[in-house]
Design an enzyme around this catalytic site. Sequence first.
Site, PDB file in Angstrom:
ATOM      1  N   ASN A  23      -3.036   2.222 -10.270  1.00 49.57           N
ATOM      2  CA  ASN A  23      -3.469   1.496  -9.065  1.00 49.57           C
ATOM      3  C   ASN A  23      -3.416   0.000  -9.369  1.00 49.57           C
ATOM      4  O   ASN A  23      -3.081  -0.422 -10.488  1.00 49.57           O
ATOM      5  CB  ASN A  23      -4.867   1.940  -8.626  1.00 49.57           C
ATOM      6  CG  ASN A  23      -5.229   1.414  -7.241  1.00 49.57           C
ATOM      7  OD1 ASN A  23      -4.420   1.516  -6.318  1.00 49.57           O
ATOM      8  ND2 ASN A  23      -6.390   0.831  -7.077  1.00 49.57           N
ATOM      9  N   LYS A  24      -3.766  -0.781  -8.381  1.00 45.00           N
ATOM     10  CA  LYS A  24      -3.686  -2.242  -8.482  1.00 45.00           C
ATOM     11  C   LYS A  24      -4.276  -2.758  -9.786  1.00 45.00           C
ATOM     12  O   LYS A  24      -5.328  -2.288 -10.222  1.00 45.00           O
ATOM     13  CB  LYS A  24      -4.403  -2.852  -7.266  1.00 45.00           C
ATOM     14  CG  LYS A  24      -4.424  -4.344  -7.173  1.00 45.00           C
ATOM     15  CD  LYS A  24      -3.070  -4.992  -7.299  1.00 45.00           C
ATOM     16  CE  LYS A  24      -2.022  -4.412  -6.372  1.00 45.00           C
ATOM     17  NZ  LYS A  24      -0.630  -4.863  -6.720  1.00 45.00           N
ATOM     18  N   GLN A  43      -5.547  -8.931  -2.182  1.00 47.13           N
ATOM     19  CA  GLN A  43      -5.627  -7.888  -1.142  1.00 47.13           C
ATOM     20  C   GLN A  43      -7.066  -7.599  -0.742  1.00 47.13           C
ATOM     21  O   GLN A  43      -7.335  -7.229   0.403  1.00 47.13           O
ATOM     22  CB  GLN A  43      -4.977  -6.583  -1.640  1.00 47.13           C
ATOM     23  CG  GLN A  43      -3.465  -6.626  -1.771  1.00 47.13           C
ATOM     24  CD  GLN A  43      -3.031  -7.006  -3.173  1.00 47.13           C
ATOM     25  OE1 GLN A  43      -3.724  -7.747  -3.868  1.00 47.13           O
ATOM     26  NE2 GLN A  43      -1.880  -6.528  -3.589  1.00 47.13           N
ATOM     27  N   ASP A  52      -1.342   4.332  -6.374  1.00 48.67           N
ATOM     28  CA  ASP A  52       0.099   4.289  -6.098  1.00 48.67           C
ATOM     29  C   ASP A  52       0.829   5.471  -6.698  1.00 48.67           C
ATOM     30  O   ASP A  52       1.919   5.829  -6.259  1.00 48.67           O
ATOM     31  CB  ASP A  52       0.697   2.983  -6.605  1.00 48.67           C
ATOM     32  CG  ASP A  52       0.204   1.846  -5.744  1.00 48.67           C
ATOM     33  OD1 ASP A  52      -0.942   1.411  -5.945  1.00 48.67           O
ATOM     34  OD2 ASP A  52       0.955   1.426  -4.847  1.00 48.67           O
ATOM     35  N   GLY A  73       0.861  -1.177   0.000  1.00 49.96           N
ATOM     36  CA  GLY A  73       0.000   0.000   0.000  1.00 49.96           C
ATOM     37  C   GLY A  73       0.900   1.230   0.000  1.00 49.96           C
ATOM     38  O   GLY A  73       1.844   1.323   0.802  1.00 49.96           O
ATOM     39  N   ALA A  74       0.633   2.167  -0.918  1.00 47.78           N
ATOM     40  CA  ALA A  74       1.579   3.257  -1.176  1.00 47.78           C
ATOM     41  C   ALA A  74       1.977   4.054   0.086  1.00 47.78           C
ATOM     42  O   ALA A  74       3.177   4.193   0.374  1.00 47.78           O
ATOM     43  CB  ALA A  74       1.003   4.176  -2.255  1.00 47.78           C
TER      44      ALA A  74
HETATM   45  O1  MRU Z   1       0.662  -4.139  -4.444  1.00 44.63           O
HETATM   46  P1  MRU Z   1       0.037  -3.361  -3.335  1.00 44.63           P
HETATM   47  O2  MRU Z   1      -0.812  -4.168  -2.425  1.00 44.63           O
HETATM   48  O3  MRU Z   1       1.071  -2.543  -2.600  1.00 44.63           O
HETATM   49  O4  MRU Z   1      -0.906  -2.339  -4.071  1.00 44.63           O
HETATM   50  C1  MRU Z   1      -1.641  -1.436  -3.306  1.00 44.63           C
HETATM   51  C2  MRU Z   1      -2.612  -0.646  -4.080  1.00 44.63           C
HETATM   52  O5  MRU Z   1      -2.717  -0.766  -5.274  1.00 44.63           O
HETATM   53  C3  MRU Z   1      -3.407   0.372  -3.314  1.00 44.63           C
HETATM   54  O6  MRU Z   1      -4.648   0.544  -3.905  1.00 44.63           O
HETATM   55  C4  MRU Z   1      -2.647   1.709  -3.316  1.00 44.63           C
HETATM   56  O7  MRU Z   1      -1.342   1.544  -2.865  1.00 44.63           O
HETATM   57  C5  MRU Z   1      -3.323   2.723  -2.478  1.00 44.63           C
HETATM   58  S1  MRU Z   1      -3.153   2.335  -0.772  1.00 44.63           S
HETATM   59  C6  MRU Z   1      -3.845   3.554   0.154  1.00 44.63           C
END
Ligand code: MRU
Length: 356
Positions: free
Chosen positions: A258-259, A207, A248, A58-59
Amino acid sequence: MSNTSHSDAVVALRWRDSPGYGRLEMVDQTRLPAVFEYLSYDSAAGVAEGIRSMVVRGAPAIGVAAAYGVALEALRQQSQARAVFDAALDAGFTVLAESRPTAVNLFWALERMRRCQTHHINESAPEIAAALLAEASAIHDEDIAINRQMGEYGAALLPDGARVLTHCNAGALATAGHGTALGVIRSAVAAGKRISVIADETRPFLQGARLTAWEMVQEKIPVTLITDNMAGHLMAHGEIDAVIVGTDRVAANGDVANKIGTYMVAVLAARHAIPFYVACPLSTIDLSVASGDQIPIEERAASEVTGFRETQWAAEGVKVRNPSFDVTPAELVSAIITEKGIVPSPNADSLRALFD
Ligand code: MRU
């Protein structure tokens, strides 16, 4: 340090003070929800490995972890000769910067730590280490406050009774606390609105199924888990009123990384005239990249796609793609929710104005 004092049920990272040093504890998000366990870190390389392996993800949470990673390295090396201390700190910055490429919060936090180091460069190593720890702690505390502020702004966008789809996990686990997308939902619930959440499972790392659903269950916010390929069906049947995701990295023109799978959800939302909101702190907006096609997209291991943990379901040796993020063009984003307010239909001008 004050940052363990907030009241959220879910705390992804916490600092433990010890005289002269300290350690960072992070919930192992690779094992949730089956196992809830904090792992302990005392070096930059250790934290970098925790980020790479997604113990923390998560960013914003990655940014906070990286900041503590720098502070840990400084504390570990503070009694070394100055040249050794400086070289170890440089190596710490490098290993952390190489841990994951897409979330700009990582680089934002490292830059802030570098500025802090430079500011104190004429002081002793222990003084620099103390300043770096104070800076990491400030980043930690600020992230919680920012998420609460975003939550307040964003909650106004959700009508009472809204059924809100989210993708991946942008909750307390993905931040220092409260969450970005889930923070908006938490704040709307706290304001008395009856909100229910539809959580995409979020293949391949799950996730949504493992983290978002768990967070919502912990807080007794009604949640329904679906697989990623069910969102269109639910939208077509009028079962989703809004989409909120985190991000992200947002490019200068408003494109949103984003994801993986977020783009698909945004296209579906546009097709069904459902608002598509993105919640993120200013530290996720990267004005140095003009558009989304310049955002580095992480490719992760094939094993995440061919199976999960010990189980493999795909044929041995099959070719695999595993891009971990995708880019949603700005034109599909109804609004970006930040700690400075809501930016409808984001574009280069409206995003730049946030930084004036
Ligand atoms: O690969 P991850 O689990 O780090 O990806 C996270 C995401 O894509 C979240 O949506 C993003 O970081 C926003 S978190 C507030």
